[in-house]
Design an enzyme around this catalytic site. Sequence first.
Site, short mmCIF file in Angstrom:
data_model
loop_
_atom_site.label_atom_id
_atom_site.label_comp_id
_atom_site.label_asym_id
_atom_site.label_seq_id
_atom_site.Cartn_x
_atom_site.Cartn_y
_atom_site.Cartn_z
N ASP A 1 3.62 -5.01 -9.56
CA ASP A 1 2.98 -4.26 -8.79
C ASP A 1 1.56 -4.85 -8.27
O ASP A 1 1.39 -5.79 -8.61
CB ASP A 1 2.59 -3.07 -9.69
CG ASP A 1 1.66 -2.01 -9.20
OD1 ASP A 1 1.94 -1.48 -8.19
OD2 ASP A 1 0.62 -1.59 -9.86
N PHE A 2 1.00 -4.01 -7.22
CA PHE A 2 -0.20 -4.73 -6.47
C PHE A 2 -1.60 -3.92 -6.95
O PHE A 2 -2.21 -4.65 -7.92
CB PHE A 2 0.11 -4.56 -4.98
CG PHE A 2 -0.96 -5.18 -4.33
CD1 PHE A 2 -1.21 -6.55 -4.14
CD2 PHE A 2 -1.90 -4.59 -3.63
CE1 PHE A 2 -2.26 -7.18 -3.66
CE2 PHE A 2 -3.04 -5.16 -3.23
CZ PHE A 2 -3.02 -6.57 -2.93
N ASP A 3 -1.54 -2.77 -6.60
CA ASP A 3 -2.75 -2.07 -6.79
C ASP A 3 -2.94 -2.00 -8.51
O ASP A 3 -2.15 -1.35 -8.89
CB ASP A 3 -3.10 -0.72 -5.91
CG ASP A 3 -2.94 -0.99 -4.60
OD1 ASP A 3 -4.04 -1.31 -4.16
OD2 ASP A 3 -1.86 -0.77 -3.95
N ASP B 1 0.53 -1.01 -13.47
CA ASP B 1 -0.80 -0.24 -14.26
C ASP B 1 -0.61 1.24 -14.36
O ASP B 1 -1.04 1.96 -14.81
CB ASP B 1 -2.13 -0.70 -13.54
CG ASP B 1 -2.05 0.17 -12.09
OD1 ASP B 1 -1.32 0.05 -11.38
OD2 ASP B 1 -3.08 0.73 -12.00
#
Length: 260
Positions: free
Chosen positions: A26-28, A206
Amino acid sequence: METPETGLQQALEGLADADTLLVALDFDGTLSPLVERAEDARPLNGSAAAVRALAALPGTVTAFISGRALDSLRSVATPDPETLLIGSHGAETWTGPNAEPLQLTAEQAELLARARSAVESVATRHPGCRLEDKPAGVVLHTRSAEGPVAAAATDEARRHLQMLDGVQVTDGKSVLEASVVHTNKGEGIRALRALTGATAVLFAGDDVTDEHGFAALEAGDVGIKVGPGDTAAAFRVASPEAFTEVLAELARLRSTAVGR
């Protein structure tokens, strides 16, 4: 640099020995700290360096799996050419130069227009809320709104969207997303595993939307939850900064393993 706790360290050592390793991230909130304005997000330097190092190793595939639209993901993540991309929670994919872009049917396009109208009407009446367009969906962002306003806007938007048959509604951190393409990050991981022939997968995320990804993991895979919240992931780290250490350690271990 700190070494991950014992259980996670052992799991990383197992991943490092995989014949074909898929590192799906995942990124954010995982590679980048969460920020007020989505366009201001950037990967932490150490995490970006570790992803580049992993992508350069034999038998190792890196991928970003994000709720962002692909264009937004490319803009903030600046991925290496080798890194595969899945955006919009799985509705958009980039698996190489020949990958087909997302095309909506006429029915999906009409449904998306109705969903957008519903979200726009809510966003304009609730201070601090805003709308984001995606190729297959529309998102209500409430991060800049005061708590009661954000809650009221989310509840109202959800009521409107649930009346539209065929719209998939997904909750995230300070977002409510409507999509006319029904998919999730778990399906994205399964597709990447099949595409790459991965024998082991690391997935980290997250948000509640990442739980589908954790549920798609198999024996020998490793799931890492970044930050607080209930999770099906076997391991947890406190923050994106702590996850940088995990990625750096995996890159070190994998480099040693493939060099043997």
